[in-house]
Design a protein around this motif. Sequence first.
Motif, PDB file in Angstrom:
ATOM      1  N   SER A  44      -2.417  -8.014   2.045  1.00  0.00           N
ATOM      2  CA  SER A  44      -2.639  -6.783   2.802  1.00  0.00           C
ATOM      3  C   SER A  44      -3.597  -5.809   2.113  1.00  0.00           C
ATOM      4  O   SER A  44      -4.277  -5.039   2.784  1.00  0.00           O
ATOM      5  CB  SER A  44      -1.303  -6.081   3.086  1.00  0.00           C
ATOM      6  N   LYS A  45      -3.689  -5.851   0.787  1.00  0.00           N
ATOM      7  CA  LYS A  45      -4.578  -4.932   0.073  1.00  0.00           C
ATOM      8  C   LYS A  45      -5.770  -5.642  -0.558  1.00  0.00           C
ATOM      9  O   LYS A  45      -6.490  -5.050  -1.359  1.00  0.00           O
ATOM     10  CB  LYS A  45      -3.795  -4.191  -1.002  1.00  0.00           C
ATOM     11  N   ALA A  46      -5.987  -6.904  -0.204  1.00  0.00           N
ATOM     12  CA  ALA A  46      -7.085  -7.676  -0.797  1.00  0.00           C
ATOM     13  C   ALA A  46      -8.431  -7.156  -0.317  1.00  0.00           C
ATOM     14  O   ALA A  46      -8.581  -6.736   0.836  1.00  0.00           O
ATOM     15  CB  ALA A  46      -6.951  -9.150  -0.446  1.00  0.00           C
ATOM     16  N   VAL A 100       5.759 -17.941  -1.685  1.00  0.00           N
ATOM     17  CA  VAL A 100       4.711 -16.968  -1.986  1.00  0.00           C
ATOM     18  C   VAL A 100       5.384 -15.847  -2.768  1.00  0.00           C
ATOM     19  O   VAL A 100       6.429 -15.347  -2.344  1.00  0.00           O
ATOM     20  CB  VAL A 100       4.081 -16.399  -0.694  1.00  0.00           C
ATOM     21  N   PRO A 101       4.810 -15.445  -3.899  1.00  0.00           N
ATOM     22  CA  PRO A 101       5.407 -14.347  -4.663  1.00  0.00           C
ATOM     23  C   PRO A 101       5.448 -13.050  -3.851  1.00  0.00           C
ATOM     24  O   PRO A 101       4.587 -12.814  -3.008  1.00  0.00           O
ATOM     25  CB  PRO A 101       4.468 -14.197  -5.865  1.00  0.00           C
ATOM     26  N   SER A 102       6.416 -12.224  -4.129  1.00  0.00           N
ATOM     27  CA  SER A 102       6.536 -10.951  -3.413  1.00  0.00           C
ATOM     28  C   SER A 102       5.463  -9.969  -3.897  1.00  0.00           C
ATOM     29  O   SER A 102       4.892 -10.132  -4.971  1.00  0.00           O
ATOM     30  CB  SER A 102       7.931 -10.354  -3.641  1.00  0.00           C
ATOM     31  N   GLY A 103       5.216  -8.981  -3.084  1.00  0.00           N
ATOM     32  CA  GLY A 103       4.249  -7.949  -3.448  1.00  0.00           C
ATOM     33  C   GLY A 103       2.821  -8.349  -3.138  1.00  0.00           C
ATOM     34  O   GLY A 103       2.549  -9.434  -2.625  1.00  0.00           O
ATOM     35  N   THR A 104       1.902  -7.462  -3.456  1.00  0.00           N
ATOM     36  CA  THR A 104       0.494  -7.718  -3.161  1.00  0.00           C
ATOM     37  C   THR A 104      -0.262  -8.243  -4.373  1.00  0.00           C
ATOM     38  O   THR A 104      -1.406  -8.673  -4.253  1.00  0.00           O
ATOM     39  CB  THR A 104      -0.196  -6.421  -2.692  1.00  0.00           C
TER      40      THR A 104
END
Length: 88
Positions: free
Chosen positions: A39-41, A61-65
């Motif tokens: 989302s922040k890529a 998939v790891p949590s967070g961005t």
Amino acid sequence: MKLILATWLLATLVVASSLVHTTIAESSYCENKCGERCSKAGVQDRCLKYCGICCEECQCVPSGTYGNKEECPCYRDKLNSKGKPKCP
């Protein structure tokens, strides 16, 4: 002979439908998790592409961005052809 063929066909359809359902569920899982992850890529399409590939192979998939890769060792350990991390 017809009974055997009909039974085999029915069994094949049951197995195929369960595989399709599982694949759709996994795809939706990966889309949701990678959407969050990327989302922040800066380059979202590339992030989503590689995250999706990694998610399909690793089933996580790891949590967070960013970071948190210790949650998913398979995702963390995937490398590209240049020896750098493949998964965002």
